[in-house]
Write a protein that holds these residues in place. Structure first.
Motif, mmCIF file in Angstrom:
data_model
loop_
_atom_site.group_PDB
_atom_site.id
_atom_site.type_symbol
_atom_site.label_atom_id
_atom_site.label_comp_id
_atom_site.label_asym_id
_atom_site.label_seq_id
_atom_site.Cartn_x
_atom_site.Cartn_y
_atom_site.Cartn_z
ATOM 1 N N ASP B 75 0.816 -1.223 0.000
ATOM 2 C CA ASP B 75 0.000 0.000 0.000
ATOM 3 C C ASP B 75 0.847 1.271 0.000
ATOM 4 O OD1 ASP B 75 -2.217 -1.561 -0.006
ATOM 5 O OD2 ASP B 75 -2.746 -1.242 2.111
ATOM 6 N N ALA B 76 1.905 1.289 0.798
ATOM 7 C CA ALA B 76 2.698 2.517 0.911
ATOM 8 C C ALA B 76 3.316 2.886 -0.442
ATOM 9 C CB ALA B 76 3.784 2.349 1.968
ATOM 10 N N THR B 77 3.876 1.908 -1.114
ATOM 11 C CA THR B 77 4.503 2.176 -2.411
ATOM 12 C C THR B 77 3.456 2.619 -3.425
ATOM 13 O OG1 THR B 77 6.219 0.542 -1.948
ATOM 14 C CG2 THR B 77 5.905 1.175 -4.258
ATOM 15 N N ARG B 78 2.321 1.959 -3.411
ATOM 16 C CA ARG B 78 1.272 2.322 -4.379
ATOM 17 C C ARG B 78 0.689 3.693 -4.058
ATOM 18 N NH1 ARG B 78 -3.138 -0.702 -4.874
ATOM 19 N NH2 ARG B 78 -3.005 -1.651 -2.804
ATOM 20 N N ALA B 79 0.573 4.016 -2.782
ATOM 21 C CA ALA B 79 0.049 5.342 -2.400
ATOM 22 C C ALA B 79 0.960 6.447 -2.942
ATOM 23 C CB ALA B 79 -0.069 5.446 -0.891
ATOM 24 N N LEU B 80 2.253 6.188 -2.914
ATOM 25 C CA LEU B 80 3.221 7.197 -3.379
ATOM 26 C C LEU B 80 3.247 7.345 -4.902
ATOM 27 C CD1 LEU B 80 6.153 6.411 -0.951
ATOM 28 C CD2 LEU B 80 5.038 8.627 -1.211
ATOM 29 N N ARG B 81 2.585 6.463 -5.609
ATOM 30 C CA ARG B 81 2.523 6.550 -7.077
ATOM 31 C C ARG B 81 1.109 6.918 -7.535
ATOM 32 N NH1 ARG B 81 6.612 6.677 -5.656
ATOM 33 N NH2 ARG B 81 8.507 5.483 -6.029
ATOM 34 N N THR B 82 0.344 7.519 -6.623
ATOM 35 C CA THR B 82 -1.046 7.853 -6.931
ATOM 36 C C THR B 82 -1.156 9.321 -7.322
ATOM 37 O OG1 THR B 82 -1.741 6.226 -5.279
ATOM 38 C CG2 THR B 82 -3.403 7.807 -6.045
ATOM 39 N N ARG B 83 -1.449 9.552 -8.599
ATOM 40 C CA ARG B 83 -1.606 10.915 -9.118
ATOM 41 C C ARG B 83 -0.321 11.742 -8.959
ATOM 42 N NH1 ARG B 83 -6.059 10.892 -5.373
ATOM 43 N NH2 ARG B 83 -7.833 9.772 -6.269
ATOM 44 N N GLY B 84 -0.459 13.066 -9.197
ATOM 45 C CA GLY B 84 0.697 13.954 -9.124
ATOM 46 C C GLY B 84 0.546 14.951 -7.988
ATOM 47 N N LYS B 85 0.946 16.191 -8.243
ATOM 48 C CA LYS B 85 0.995 17.167 -7.162
ATOM 49 C C LYS B 85 0.267 18.469 -7.499
ATOM 50 C CE LYS B 85 3.432 14.563 -4.356
ATOM 51 N NZ LYS B 85 2.900 14.065 -3.071
ATOM 52 N N SER B 86 -0.762 18.385 -8.320
ATOM 53 C CA SER B 86 -1.610 19.567 -8.472
ATOM 54 C C SER B 86 -2.381 19.767 -7.168
ATOM 55 C CB SER B 86 -2.597 19.376 -9.625
ATOM 56 O OG SER B 86 -3.555 18.393 -9.289
ATOM 57 N N THR B 87 -2.938 20.926 -6.982
ATOM 58 C CA THR B 87 -3.741 21.145 -5.776
ATOM 59 C C THR B 87 -4.939 20.186 -5.715
ATOM 60 O OG1 THR B 87 -2.975 23.404 -5.510
ATOM 61 C CG2 THR B 87 -5.086 22.865 -4.495
ATOM 62 N N PRO B 88 -5.674 19.976 -6.826
ATOM 63 C CA PRO B 88 -6.738 18.964 -6.752
ATOM 64 C C PRO B 88 -6.204 17.579 -6.385
ATOM 65 C CG PRO B 88 -7.066 20.365 -8.668
ATOM 66 C CD PRO B 88 -5.735 20.752 -8.082
ATOM 67 N N ASP B 89 -5.032 17.207 -6.934
ATOM 68 C CA ASP B 89 -4.442 15.910 -6.555
ATOM 69 C C ASP B 89 -4.203 15.865 -5.044
ATOM 70 O OD1 ASP B 89 -4.349 15.049 -9.187
ATOM 71 O OD2 ASP B 89 -2.206 15.478 -9.459
ATOM 72 N N VAL B 128 -0.400 1.159 -18.483
ATOM 73 C CA VAL B 128 0.946 1.464 -17.973
ATOM 74 C C VAL B 128 1.096 2.979 -17.851
ATOM 75 C CG1 VAL B 128 3.420 1.326 -18.442
ATOM 76 C CG2 VAL B 128 1.909 -0.589 -19.095
ATOM 77 N N VAL B 129 1.436 3.426 -16.656
ATOM 78 C CA VAL B 129 1.673 4.852 -16.435
ATOM 79 C C VAL B 129 3.157 5.071 -16.133
ATOM 80 C CG1 VAL B 129 1.068 6.884 -15.067
ATOM 81 C CG2 VAL B 129 -0.641 5.091 -15.460
ATOM 82 N N PRO B 130 3.916 5.624 -17.079
ATOM 83 C CA PRO B 130 5.323 5.908 -16.783
ATOM 84 C C PRO B 130 5.420 6.907 -15.639
ATOM 85 C CG PRO B 130 4.863 6.098 -19.148
ATOM 86 C CD PRO B 130 3.546 6.011 -18.451
ATOM 87 N N PHE B 131 6.354 6.673 -14.725
ATOM 88 C CA PHE B 131 6.470 7.501 -13.520
ATOM 89 C C PHE B 131 7.913 7.931 -13.327
ATOM 90 C CE2 PHE B 131 6.890 8.452 -9.049
ATOM 91 C CZ PHE B 131 5.693 9.050 -8.706
ATOM 92 N N GLY B 132 8.138 9.236 -13.315
ATOM 93 C CA GLY B 132 9.483 9.762 -13.114
ATOM 94 C C GLY B 132 9.617 10.353 -11.732
ATOM 95 N N GLY B 133 9.259 11.637 -11.621
ATOM 96 C CA GLY B 133 9.360 12.294 -10.325
ATOM 97 C C GLY B 133 8.037 12.431 -9.605
ATOM 98 N N GLY B 134 6.945 12.167 -10.309
ATOM 99 C CA GLY B 134 5.634 12.273 -9.667
ATOM 100 C C GLY B 134 5.205 13.701 -9.401
ATOM 101 N N THR B 135 5.786 14.656 -10.139
ATOM 102 C CA THR B 135 5.514 16.071 -9.849
ATOM 103 C C THR B 135 4.470 16.682 -10.773
ATOM 104 O OG1 THR B 135 7.287 16.800 -11.326
ATOM 105 C CG2 THR B 135 7.887 16.382 -9.039
ATOM 106 N N CYS B 136 3.848 15.872 -11.610
ATOM 107 C CA CYS B 136 2.880 16.392 -12.580
ATOM 108 C C CYS B 136 1.780 17.217 -11.893
ATOM 109 C CB CYS B 136 2.252 15.222 -13.339
ATOM 110 S SG CYS B 136 1.050 15.732 -14.567
ATOM 111 N N VAL B 137 1.397 18.320 -12.516
ATOM 112 C CA VAL B 137 0.323 19.148 -11.936
ATOM 113 C C VAL B 137 -0.884 19.259 -12.867
ATOM 114 C CG1 VAL B 137 1.806 20.505 -10.420
ATOM 115 C CG2 VAL B 137 1.442 21.267 -12.783
ATOM 116 N N THR B 138 -0.978 18.356 -13.862
ATOM 117 C CA THR B 138 -2.091 18.447 -14.806
ATOM 118 C C THR B 138 -2.842 17.120 -14.957
ATOM 119 O OG1 THR B 138 -0.543 18.034 -16.622
ATOM 120 C CG2 THR B 138 -1.075 20.331 -16.147
ATOM 121 N N GLY B 139 -2.705 16.253 -13.958
ATOM 122 C CA GLY B 139 -3.459 15.002 -14.016
ATOM 123 C C GLY B 139 -2.866 13.963 -14.947
ATOM 124 N N GLY B 140 -1.597 14.119 -15.298
ATOM 125 C CA GLY B 140 -0.976 13.204 -16.249
ATOM 126 C C GLY B 140 -0.622 11.849 -15.679
#
Lengths: 527, 527
Positions: B75-89, B128-140
């Motif tokens: 769960d912890a690892t998956r939680a950290l890969r959930t969405r990005g960092k927009s305010t809605p996220d 498949v969702v490629p994941f780099g830094g997880g900093t996306c702010v547009t729901g990518g």
């Protein structure tokens, strides 16, 4: 919205303004005779293209769309739209072969006309070859016609407007049929300059610059044409595109960069919005001597990586320098000419002064010898002249052609050696292979080769062997098959190797989407 | 080939290094209370993602491919890969909603592993969702999962090598999982710098920079990320791409520019070759005051069009300047702060000196007031800090978010006015709308807006209304929906308007060719 009158048409068998055609200059005649002998290989006179294959009812539909005066089927007009101006193109035309002539030349006036012609062509399975300046040197105007009811040349000669000028943003929107000098003349009325001067400048068109990713002699200062484009419109059989919401953005892949370089195979570019500059108050060109091609190229690299490029910078190798300098009085001179570099500066007086001072300091420090402005003036005078000289040499049985490539700086020595060796060994003893660098980037540069050899019985085959060897060497070296001449039909096999199977599949998918019937420039670009 | 150890992971409900999270600074607390009131809106603790939906036999296949330790379902690892960092996220995560969590996080090591994972996903219809830094702010990072057997996050955390360095060509080949500071640390060992510093720098990845066409705070000097890329490799379900035969070429459309900005929807970028520079010996930042936003922006335009840009140049409007300067001691100060500009110079001492002198002359001439280095130092200290402050404000019930656009210079005043009005009228009285220009070109610039408002009951809906109004205003003004934040899922409706129906069809055709099963980041980018 302003426009200009069209410039003179080129002769179907020669380059440029027919009024400027000239015999081989006396100064060169002796040298050429010495090197290659003087054969007499005049062009066949009175060649006519095959009869138009398009049935009258189809032509009538076109006449209804555009007006009868803009649907031309006469031999002279069709002859002038047959192929481009590569040496093989000229050799075929000189031999009387006009087999690739279009069945009709149609002259749309604006985006809506282009859309209408494409719809007509799509409905009737007629191939369409967009035609700007006719200066292509890679077979991009010789489309396949098998499987089509006919082939029309879509001549953009009536689309020559400066559609918009934005002197705050410093952009201008140009129609594709404007030739280089025409576009500059219209911009000059606004105190602006585009600054795009390929060797074909006097005849090539804005649409062609965009469709082939042209690069001009002042690319160090003004950038490549693709780097100037901030927006474009295009007509495709699937619909129209209008791209360019900002100088740059993160709104997905840059679709402008998919239309730039598409060579008429994806759509017809009906306008481009380009970044323009204030017309320079001062222009000055000068020469430098370098002890070797390597030393000069390393100096170019230093300037590019230090952010100190002049507006123009070009460097001839030892062979090209020797030929450039060759005149009867200098032959046998004791001094080693080394390698000639031309540097040019354009801008305000203070911009030119400060950049020139900074560049001069670097070049002096690196071992360059300043030669003053004389070599620069000489280069400026002759900068668009080489293709006329080629015609004169062809008249005398000398095979002359050019090819070009680009790579990263660390690979430049290998690429230079390998392509030169491939050309020399293919063309044999007595041939000349000259090279210059004329486009530089922080990470690499172009290499432009000129060859001359005594023509054998079949000069087209003679050239094709050399061209294939040089192209193989480029791909083997990991370089590009073309820095600024585009793919056309001539480069297709190597282009496929350069972008790989998946790259080819992407282009085919885009083509299938935009041009499902495949009417646009069939056989061009796509491997 | 060198690599680095990964940096700290972010908290699933907050930005950045959890060790650096901080309460609202005392200096700001009073101001915030005054403006918005202080609510208590703590994040829900202990939220867990839904159970993994991927059946064990499929996970076993993945384990066989990558090793069991690189297929994570906790769960912890998956939680950290959930969405990005927009305010809605963040608002969703803070509310305990982790519904978009992947079923597994897989960690390939190199191109071949990525190819293998894509083949597995394609065969089993797994998204498949490629994941780099997880900093996306547009729901990518919030891909659709309907119609798929499951969804895996393709975490590039093990692909952190500097694969090649070419100090002649000044290029470096980087793997996509390298975070900004990691890439710079590896390059620094060679005396090189990439110079790409978006606000997300400390956590965002090289692959993300490429896939989203990122632009950094030093874009005036180092260029956008897409302008730095000279080559790339990508894995797609259809096959692999290896592009980049030269800095620039005329070999057809520039396919690099089709993968850049493709947001993981066309393929996974497995390496990029970028232009690098020598690490600067000198860096200096300073401040200027302008009487108005217009005056400052006009000065930026002049510098850009004169070819005299500093390495960094940014300009806050009156509101942003007032907030930047706001501290208890300055409130009520008599002096009008006007608009703050920050200029920065990086390079050798002589480069910095000469550029700084030239820029200073222009800015002084245009009416700017030099403020010395203090404002520059302050900006440098805080340049990556804003997202931490956002977390503190969200804790206190203040809605904070950013959006950005770009346009041509002549359209800047209209775009600024229209987007600001749209945001203000949507967010209502008491809301703050701040703006700055941080990326400039010869022909135009970006506009970056920050808003703050008291949160209502449903802050996500509150923001969505404002975001839609601002986005409508951008498109109506002919501007781009995003200068450097990419399309993601949030921008899709406006992106479709920006590129038009034919543009969308092109992207869909490329997608269908490269990813026929549609497994790559489904629902992202493509309208």
């Amino acid at each position: 919205m302003t426009s200009v009158e069209p410039t003179a048409e080129m002769h179907p068998q020669r380059w440029g303004d027919p009024a400027l055609a000239a015999e081989l200059p006396e100064s060169a005649r002796g040298l050429v005779e010495l090197a290659f002998g003087l054969q007499d290989r005049p062009a066949v006179a009175g060649a006519v293209p095959p009869a138009s294959a398009l049935p009258e009812p189809l032509l009538d539909e076109l006449r209804d769309l555009l007006g009868a005066e803009h649907v031309l089927t006469d031999d002279a007009t069709r002859a002038l739209r047959t192929r481009g101006k590569s040496t093989p193109d000229l050799l075929r035309a000189r031999a009387g072969d006009l087999a690739d002539a279009p069945d009709a030349v149609v002259r749309p006036m604006g985006h809506a006309d282009v859309v209408a012609v494409l719809a007509w062509a799509d409905a009737n399975r007629v191939a369409v070859v967009p035609f700007g300046g006719g200066t292509c040197v890679t077979g991009g105007l010789a489309a396949r016609r098998d499987g089509f009811a006919g082939l029309v040349s879509l001549d953009l000669v009536r689309m020559k407007c400066l559609l918009a000028v934005d002197d705050v943003s410093m952009t201008a929107t140009l129609e594709p049929g404007l030739r280089g000098p025409e576009a500059e003349a219209l911009l000059a009325e606004h105190g602006m300059v585009l600054g795009h001067y390929p060797q074909s400048f006097e005849h090539a068109s804005i649409g062609g610059f965009a469709a082939t990713r042209s690069s001009g002699q002042s690319s160090a200062g003004y950038g490549r044409f693709d780097a100037m484009v901030v927006g474009l419109t295009a007509a495709t059989p699937t619909g129209s595109l209008d791209l360019g919401s900002a100088p740059a953005n993160a709104a997905g892949p840059d679709l402008r960069q998919l239309l730039l370089g598409s060579e008429g195979a994806f759509g017809v570019i009906t306008s481009v919005t380009v970044r323009v500059r204030r017309a320079p108050a001062v222009t000055t060109y000068e020469g430098w001597r370098w002890p070797s091609f390597d030393a000069g190229a390393d100096a170019m690299r230093t300037l590019a990586q230090d952010g100190l490029l002049p507006t123009v910078i070009r460097l001839s190798d030892e062979s090209e320098t020797a030929i450039n300098l060759a005149d009867p009085s200098s032959i046998g001179g004791a001094e080693d000419p080394g390698c000639l570099m031309v540097t040019g500066y354009e801008g305000t007086a203070s911009q030119v002064d400060s950049r020139r001072a900074a560049v001069t300091a670097v070049l002096t420090d690196l071992g360059g010898t300043p030669l003053g402005t004389e070599p620069g003036k000489k280069w400026v005078q002759g900068r668009f002249h080489a293709p006329y000289l080629r015609d004169s040499l062809l008249d005398h049985g000398v095979l002359v052609e050019t090819l070009e490539t680009a790579t990263f700086w660390s690979n430049r020595p290998r690429l230079y050696a390998d392509v030169k060796a491939a050309l020399q060994s293919s063309l044999g003893e007595g041939s000349l292979v000259l090279c210059h660098v004329s486009h530089v980037y922080e990470t690499g540069c172009s290499l432009y080769f000129t060859v001359a050899a005594r023509q054998v019985e079949d000069p087209i085959a003679q050239w094709q062997v050399a061209k294939a060897a040089a192209s193989d060497a480029m791909i083997a070296a990991g370089a590009t098959i073309t820095h600024h001449h585009a793919v056309g039909t001539d480069h297709k096999p190597w282009f496929a190797q350069e972008i790989g199977e998946v790259g080819v599949r992407i282009l085919r998918a885009v083509k299938a989407e935009l041009d499902p019937s495949g009417i646009l420039n069939p056989g061009v670009l796509l491997p």
